[in-house]
Motif scaffolding. Structure first.
Motif, PDB file in Angstrom:
ATOM      1  N   UNK A 136      74.285  71.681 122.934  1.00 55.85           N
ATOM      2  CA  UNK A 136      75.366  72.667 123.099  1.00 55.85           C
ATOM      3  C   UNK A 136      75.839  72.724 124.548  1.00 55.85           C
ATOM      4  N   UNK A 137      75.429  71.780 125.368  1.00 49.85           N
ATOM      5  CA  UNK A 137      75.727  71.836 126.794  1.00 49.85           C
ATOM      6  C   UNK A 137      77.193  71.526 127.081  1.00 49.85           C
ATOM      7  N   UNK A 171      81.840  66.046 128.471  1.00 54.62           N
ATOM      8  CA  UNK A 171      81.789  64.738 127.828  1.00 54.62           C
ATOM      9  C   UNK A 171      82.626  64.739 126.541  1.00 54.62           C
ATOM     10  N   UNK A 172      83.050  63.574 126.072  1.00 59.56           N
ATOM     11  CA  UNK A 172      83.817  63.518 124.825  1.00 59.56           C
ATOM     12  C   UNK A 172      83.104  64.252 123.685  1.00 59.56           C
ATOM     13  N   UNK A 173      83.837  65.156 123.054  1.00 59.43           N
ATOM     14  CA  UNK A 173      83.261  65.912 121.950  1.00 59.43           C
ATOM     15  C   UNK A 173      82.475  67.135 122.360  1.00 59.43           C
ATOM     16  N   UNK A 174      82.415  67.421 123.656  1.00 65.26           N
ATOM     17  CA  UNK A 174      81.722  68.608 124.160  1.00 65.26           C
ATOM     18  C   UNK A 174      82.723  69.516 124.870  1.00 65.26           C
ATOM     19  N   UNK A 175      82.385  70.799 124.948  1.00 66.31           N
ATOM     20  CA  UNK A 175      83.224  71.728 125.693  1.00 66.31           C
ATOM     21  C   UNK A 175      84.667  71.673 125.229  1.00 66.31           C
ATOM     22  N   UNK A 176      85.583  71.443 126.186  1.00 62.96           N
ATOM     23  CA  UNK A 176      87.013  71.415 125.885  1.00 62.96           C
ATOM     24  C   UNK A 176      87.565  70.001 125.756  1.00 62.96           C
ATOM     25  N   UNK A 177      86.699  68.987 125.712  1.00 60.06           N
ATOM     26  CA  UNK A 177      87.161  67.597 125.619  1.00 60.06           C
ATOM     27  C   UNK A 177      87.303  67.147 124.174  1.00 60.06           C
ATOM     28  N   UNK A 178      88.242  66.230 123.963  1.00 57.74           N
ATOM     29  CA  UNK A 178      88.456  65.667 122.628  1.00 57.74           C
ATOM     30  C   UNK A 178      87.294  64.769 122.233  1.00 57.74           C
ATOM     31  N   UNK A 179      87.048  64.602 120.935  1.00 51.04           N
ATOM     32  CA  UNK A 179      86.025  63.641 120.500  1.00 51.04           C
ATOM     33  C   UNK A 179      86.330  62.241 121.009  1.00 51.04           C
ATOM     34  N   UNK A 180      85.289  61.476 121.223  1.00 51.22           N
ATOM     35  CA  UNK A 180      85.454  60.114 121.728  1.00 51.22           C
ATOM     36  C   UNK A 180      84.196  59.313 121.473  1.00 51.22           C
ATOM     37  N   UNK A 181      83.802  58.463 122.400  1.00 53.80           N
ATOM     38  CA  UNK A 181      82.604  57.637 122.194  1.00 53.80           C
ATOM     39  C   UNK A 181      81.371  58.506 121.977  1.00 53.80           C
ATOM     40  N   UNK A 227      81.157  71.930 117.724  1.00 54.80           N
ATOM     41  CA  UNK A 227      81.495  70.510 117.791  1.00 54.80           C
ATOM     42  C   UNK A 227      80.571  69.733 118.714  1.00 54.80           C
ATOM     43  N   UNK A 228      79.932  70.394 119.698  1.00 57.65           N
ATOM     44  CA  UNK A 228      78.963  69.694 120.528  1.00 57.65           C
ATOM     45  C   UNK A 228      77.773  69.211 119.715  1.00 57.65           C
ATOM     46  N   UNK A 229      77.335  70.035 118.778  1.00 58.28           N
ATOM     47  CA  UNK A 229      76.223  69.640 117.917  1.00 58.28           C
ATOM     48  C   UNK A 229      76.608  68.479 117.008  1.00 58.28           C
ATOM     49  N   UNK A 230      77.838  68.473 116.524  1.00 62.49           N
ATOM     50  CA  UNK A 230      78.307  67.355 115.702  1.00 62.49           C
ATOM     51  C   UNK A 230      78.301  66.054 116.503  1.00 62.49           C
ATOM     52  N   UNK A 231      78.769  66.126 117.752  1.00 60.33           N
ATOM     53  CA  UNK A 231      78.783  64.944 118.615  1.00 60.33           C
ATOM     54  C   UNK A 231      77.361  64.478 118.899  1.00 60.33           C
ATOM     55  N   UNK A 232      76.480  65.423 119.172  1.00 61.53           N
ATOM     56  CA  UNK A 232      75.080  65.094 119.442  1.00 61.53           C
ATOM     57  C   UNK A 232      74.445  64.417 118.235  1.00 61.53           C
TER      58      UNK A 232
END
Length: 288
Positions: free
Chosen positions: A36-37, A62-72, A198-203
Protein backbone atom coordinates in the motif's frame (compact mmCIF):
# COMPACT_ATOMS: atom_id res chain seq x y z
CA UNK A 1 7.66 23.53 -0.50
CA UNK A 2 6.66 20.21 -2.04
CA UNK A 3 4.80 20.17 -5.36
CA UNK A 4 3.07 17.32 -7.16
CA UNK A 5 3.70 17.01 -10.89
CA UNK A 6 3.43 14.32 -13.55
CA UNK A 7 5.28 13.01 -16.57
CA UNK A 8 3.98 10.92 -19.46
CA UNK A 9 5.74 7.62 -20.04
CA UNK A 10 4.86 5.07 -22.76
CA UNK A 11 2.16 3.32 -20.70
CA UNK A 12 0.66 6.41 -19.03
CA UNK A 13 1.11 9.07 -16.39
CA UNK A 14 3.62 8.84 -13.55
CA UNK A 15 2.87 11.21 -10.70
CA UNK A 16 5.68 12.43 -8.49
CA UNK A 17 6.51 14.73 -5.61
CA UNK A 18 9.26 17.30 -6.00
CA UNK A 19 11.01 19.41 -3.41
CA UNK A 20 13.09 22.00 -5.31
CA UNK A 21 16.64 22.52 -4.09
CA UNK A 22 19.33 25.12 -4.61
CA UNK A 23 20.32 25.97 -8.22
CA UNK A 24 23.38 23.70 -8.05
CA UNK A 25 21.70 21.12 -5.82
CA UNK A 26 22.40 17.42 -6.01
CA UNK A 27 19.38 15.49 -7.30
CA UNK A 28 18.03 12.73 -5.06
CA UNK A 29 15.54 10.17 -6.39
CA UNK A 30 13.49 8.40 -3.68
CA UNK A 31 11.78 5.08 -4.45
CA UNK A 32 9.04 3.71 -2.22
CA UNK A 33 8.16 0.12 -1.37
CA UNK A 34 5.34 -2.23 -2.40
CA UNK A 35 1.90 -3.12 -1.03
CA UNK A 36 0.00 0.00 0.00
CA UNK A 37 3.06 2.25 -0.12
CA UNK A 38 3.48 5.46 -2.12
CA UNK A 39 5.85 8.40 -2.45
CA UNK A 40 3.92 10.38 0.16
CA UNK A 41 3.71 7.54 2.68
CA UNK A 42 7.38 6.58 2.52
CA UNK A 43 9.09 9.87 1.78
CA UNK A 44 6.76 12.77 2.63
CA UNK A 45 8.64 13.64 5.82
CA UNK A 46 12.23 12.88 4.80
CA UNK A 47 11.84 14.51 1.40
CA UNK A 48 11.36 17.92 2.96
CA UNK A 49 14.30 17.39 5.32
CA UNK A 50 16.61 16.43 2.46
CA UNK A 51 15.46 19.47 0.50
CA UNK A 52 16.15 21.65 3.52
CA UNK A 53 19.73 20.37 3.37
CA UNK A 54 19.97 21.83 -0.14
CA UNK A 55 19.13 18.85 -2.34
CA UNK A 56 16.64 18.67 -5.19
CA UNK A 57 14.41 15.74 -4.22
CA UNK A 58 11.98 13.74 -6.37
CA UNK A 59 9.79 10.84 -5.27
CA UNK A 60 7.58 9.14 -7.88
CA UNK A 61 4.58 6.93 -7.30
CA UNK A 62 5.52 3.71 -9.07
CA UNK A 63 3.22 2.54 -11.89
CA UNK A 64 -0.04 1.36 -10.36
CA UNK A 65 0.67 2.97 -6.98
CA UNK A 66 -0.50 6.25 -5.49
CA UNK A 67 -1.61 8.63 -8.24
CA UNK A 68 0.27 6.92 -11.10
CA UNK A 69 -1.35 4.99 -13.92
CA UNK A 70 -0.88 1.21 -14.13
CA UNK A 71 2.21 0.12 -16.01
CA UNK A 72 5.00 -2.44 -15.75
CA UNK A 73 4.65 -4.93 -12.90
CA UNK A 74 7.71 -7.17 -13.28
CA UNK A 75 10.93 -6.37 -11.45
CA UNK A 76 12.86 -5.67 -14.65
CA UNK A 77 9.96 -3.67 -16.05
CA UNK A 78 10.05 -1.49 -12.94
CA UNK A 79 13.82 -1.08 -13.16
CA UNK A 80 13.31 0.09 -16.74
CA UNK A 81 10.59 2.50 -15.58
CA UNK A 82 13.07 4.16 -13.22
CA UNK A 83 15.43 4.72 -16.14
CA UNK A 84 12.62 6.11 -18.30
CA UNK A 85 11.57 8.46 -15.49
CA UNK A 86 15.14 9.73 -15.13
CA UNK A 87 15.40 10.27 -18.89
CA UNK A 88 12.01 11.97 -19.21
CA UNK A 89 12.95 14.54 -16.57
CA UNK A 90 16.57 14.78 -17.75
CA UNK A 91 17.83 14.30 -14.21
CA UNK A 92 21.45 13.69 -15.17
CA UNK A 93 23.71 12.55 -12.34
CA UNK A 94 21.74 11.65 -9.21
CA UNK A 95 21.65 9.75 -5.95
CA UNK A 96 18.97 7.08 -5.68
CA UNK A 97 17.49 5.77 -2.43
CA UNK A 98 14.93 2.99 -2.17
CA UNK A 99 13.00 1.11 0.48
CA UNK A 100 12.29 -2.62 0.14
CA UNK A 101 10.99 -3.02 -3.44
CA UNK A 102 12.44 0.45 -4.08
CA UNK A 103 15.80 -0.77 -2.79
CA UNK A 104 15.75 -3.58 -5.34
CA UNK A 105 14.93 -1.02 -8.03
CA UNK A 106 17.84 1.12 -6.84
CA UNK A 107 20.17 -1.88 -7.19
CA UNK A 108 18.87 -2.66 -10.68
CA UNK A 109 19.08 1.00 -11.69
CA UNK A 110 22.63 1.33 -10.36
CA UNK A 111 23.71 -1.78 -12.24
CA UNK A 112 22.12 -0.52 -15.46
CA UNK A 113 23.37 3.08 -15.24
CA UNK A 114 26.52 3.23 -13.11
CA UNK A 115 27.75 6.46 -14.71
CA UNK A 116 24.57 8.40 -13.85
CA UNK A 117 24.05 7.01 -10.35
CA UNK A 118 26.49 8.85 -8.08
CA UNK A 119 25.31 7.04 -4.97
CA UNK A 120 22.73 4.47 -3.85
CA UNK A 121 21.02 4.14 -0.48
CA UNK A 122 19.43 0.74 0.13
CA UNK A 123 16.90 0.56 2.97
CA UNK A 124 15.60 -2.89 3.91
CA UNK A 125 16.32 -3.75 0.32
CA UNK A 126 14.67 -6.40 -1.81
CA UNK A 127 16.93 -8.53 -4.00
CA UNK A 128 19.38 -9.73 -1.35
CA UNK A 129 17.77 -13.13 -0.64
CA UNK A 130 17.15 -16.31 -2.62
CA UNK A 131 13.76 -16.90 -0.97
CA UNK A 132 11.16 -14.98 1.01
CA UNK A 133 12.74 -15.93 4.33
CA UNK A 134 15.73 -17.63 5.87
CA UNK A 135 15.83 -20.49 8.34
CA UNK A 136 14.72 -24.13 8.42
CA UNK A 137 11.19 -23.39 7.15
CA UNK A 138 12.17 -21.09 4.29
CA UNK A 139 11.40 -23.68 1.60
CA UNK A 140 8.03 -24.49 3.18
CA UNK A 141 7.11 -20.81 3.33
CA UNK A 142 8.24 -20.30 -0.25
CA UNK A 143 6.12 -23.16 -1.57
CA UNK A 144 3.06 -22.15 0.46
CA UNK A 145 3.32 -18.52 -0.64
CA UNK A 146 3.82 -19.56 -4.26
CA UNK A 147 0.66 -21.70 -4.06
CA UNK A 148 -1.32 -18.83 -2.53
CA UNK A 149 -0.07 -16.44 -5.21
CA UNK A 150 -0.73 -18.78 -8.14
CA UNK A 151 -4.27 -19.61 -6.99
CA UNK A 152 -5.07 -15.94 -6.32
CA UNK A 153 -5.90 -16.71 -2.70
CA UNK A 154 -3.18 -14.43 -1.35
CA UNK A 155 -4.68 -11.47 -3.23
CA UNK A 156 -8.12 -12.34 -1.83
CA UNK A 157 -6.74 -12.52 1.71
CA UNK A 158 -4.91 -9.21 1.25
CA UNK A 159 -8.07 -7.50 0.04
CA UNK A 160 -9.98 -8.93 3.01
CA UNK A 161 -7.33 -7.65 5.42
CA UNK A 162 -7.74 -4.03 4.33
CA UNK A 163 -11.24 -3.99 5.79
CA UNK A 164 -9.93 -4.86 9.24
CA UNK A 165 -8.36 -2.02 11.20
CA UNK A 166 -6.91 -4.51 13.68
CA UNK A 167 -5.19 -6.49 10.90
CA UNK A 168 -3.78 -3.35 9.27
CA UNK A 169 -2.56 -1.99 12.58
CA UNK A 170 -0.87 -5.30 13.45
CA UNK A 171 0.84 -5.33 10.06
CA UNK A 172 2.08 -1.78 10.61
CA UNK A 173 3.39 -2.74 14.07
CA UNK A 174 5.63 -5.33 12.43
CA UNK A 175 7.01 -2.70 10.05
CA UNK A 176 7.42 0.15 12.56
CA UNK A 177 8.61 -1.09 15.94
CA UNK A 178 8.41 2.20 17.81
CA UNK A 179 4.77 2.65 18.94
CA UNK A 180 5.24 6.43 19.11
CA UNK A 181 5.89 6.52 15.37
CA UNK A 182 2.62 4.71 14.60
CA UNK A 183 0.66 7.92 14.98
CA UNK A 184 -3.11 8.19 14.45
CA UNK A 185 -2.37 10.25 11.33
CA UNK A 186 -0.13 7.54 9.86
CA UNK A 187 -2.63 4.80 10.72
CA UNK A 188 -5.34 6.77 8.95
CA UNK A 189 -3.11 7.28 5.89
CA UNK A 190 -2.27 3.57 5.68
CA UNK A 191 -5.91 2.54 6.06
CA UNK A 192 -6.98 4.96 3.33
CA UNK A 193 -4.24 3.80 0.98
CA UNK A 194 -5.09 0.15 1.61
CA UNK A 195 -8.77 0.68 0.89
CA UNK A 196 -8.03 2.59 -2.30
CA UNK A 197 -6.96 -0.86 -3.48
CA UNK A 198 -5.02 -0.46 -6.70
CA UNK A 199 -1.59 -0.65 -5.04
CA UNK A 200 -2.47 -4.09 -3.73
CA UNK A 201 -3.61 -5.18 -7.19
CA UNK A 202 -0.29 -4.04 -8.66
CA UNK A 203 1.63 -5.78 -5.89
CA UNK A 204 -0.28 -9.02 -6.57
CA UNK A 205 0.79 -8.95 -10.22
CA UNK A 206 4.40 -8.31 -9.20
CA UNK A 207 4.22 -11.29 -6.83
CA UNK A 208 3.02 -13.54 -9.65
CA UNK A 209 6.19 -12.81 -11.60
CA UNK A 210 8.59 -12.80 -8.63
CA UNK A 211 7.47 -15.61 -6.32
CA UNK A 212 8.45 -18.98 -7.74
CA UNK A 213 7.94 -22.26 -5.96
CA UNK A 214 11.59 -22.67 -4.97
CA UNK A 215 13.05 -19.15 -5.09
CA UNK A 216 12.53 -15.50 -5.90
CA UNK A 217 12.92 -14.48 -9.53
CA UNK A 218 15.14 -11.48 -8.73
CA UNK A 219 18.23 -12.15 -6.65
CA UNK A 220 20.98 -9.58 -7.18
CA UNK A 221 23.59 -11.17 -4.90
CA UNK A 222 25.76 -12.55 -7.71
CA UNK A 223 25.85 -9.11 -9.34
CA UNK A 224 26.68 -7.08 -6.24
CA UNK A 225 30.47 -7.34 -6.69
CA UNK A 226 29.96 -5.45 -9.98
CA UNK A 227 27.89 -2.67 -8.38
CA UNK A 228 29.91 0.48 -9.08
CA UNK A 229 28.10 3.45 -7.45
CA UNK A 230 29.03 4.24 -3.84
CA UNK A 231 26.48 2.49 -1.64
CA UNK A 232 25.01 3.00 1.81
CA UNK A 233 22.98 0.15 3.29
CA UNK A 234 20.53 1.26 5.99
CA UNK A 235 18.88 -1.55 7.91
CA UNK A 236 16.79 -1.89 11.05
CA UNK A 237 18.05 -4.50 13.48
CA UNK A 238 14.46 -5.62 14.07
CA UNK A 239 13.58 -5.99 10.38
CA UNK A 240 11.50 -9.17 10.13
CA UNK A 241 11.16 -8.97 6.33
CA UNK A 242 14.85 -8.89 5.38
CA UNK A 243 17.13 -10.37 8.08
CA UNK A 244 19.97 -8.12 9.12
CA UNK A 245 22.45 -10.85 8.14
CA UNK A 246 21.50 -10.19 4.51
CA UNK A 247 22.43 -6.52 4.86
CA UNK A 248 25.77 -7.46 6.42
CA UNK A 249 26.45 -9.90 3.58
CA UNK A 250 25.52 -7.28 0.97
CA UNK A 251 27.97 -4.80 2.48
CA UNK A 252 30.73 -7.39 2.12
CA UNK A 253 29.82 -7.98 -1.54
CA UNK A 254 29.42 -4.37 -2.76
CA UNK A 255 32.83 -2.72 -3.17
CA UNK A 256 33.30 0.01 -0.57
CA UNK A 257 29.73 -0.17 0.72
CA UNK A 258 28.87 1.33 4.09
CA UNK A 259 26.40 -0.18 6.53
CA UNK A 260 24.28 1.76 9.01
CA UNK A 261 22.38 -0.49 11.41
CA UNK A 262 19.47 1.36 13.02
CA UNK A 263 18.87 0.03 16.51
CA UNK A 264 15.29 -0.88 17.33
CA UNK A 265 13.95 -0.22 13.83
CA UNK A 266 11.82 -2.51 11.72
CA UNK A 267 11.46 -2.86 7.96
CA UNK A 268 9.97 0.60 7.35
CA UNK A 269 13.16 2.01 8.76
CA UNK A 270 12.82 5.65 7.71
CA UNK A 271 9.37 5.83 9.29
CA UNK A 272 10.56 4.00 12.42
CA UNK A 273 13.71 6.03 13.10
CA UNK A 274 13.61 9.02 10.73
CA UNK A 275 16.27 11.02 12.57
CA UNK A 276 18.86 8.26 12.36
CA UNK A 277 18.08 7.56 8.70
CA UNK A 278 18.17 11.23 7.75
CA UNK A 279 21.53 11.73 9.46
CA UNK A 280 23.01 8.71 7.71
CA UNK A 281 21.69 9.81 4.29
CA UNK A 282 22.88 13.40 4.68
CA UNK A 283 26.36 12.28 5.72
CA UNK A 284 26.53 9.84 2.81
CA UNK A 285 25.36 12.35 0.22
CA UNK A 286 27.84 14.93 1.46
CA UNK A 287 30.61 12.41 0.86
CA UNK A 288 29.59 11.40 -2.68
Amino acid sequence: MVARASVELPWGTVSYLEWPGEPAARTVLLLHGAGVDSAELSWGALGSELAAAGHRVLAPDHPGYGASAPGPTTQQGLVDYVGRFVDALDLGAHVVAGLSLGGGLAIGHGLARPAAVRGAVLLGSYGLMPRLSDGPFSVVRQVCTWALVRTGLLAVLSQAMVHSNAALDASLAALIRDPAKRTPELLAQVRAAARAGHGLDTFARWQRSEVRWDRLASDYRDRLPGFRPPALIVHGDRDSSVPIARAVAAQAQIPGARLRIVTGAGHWVQRDQPGAVLAAMREFMASV
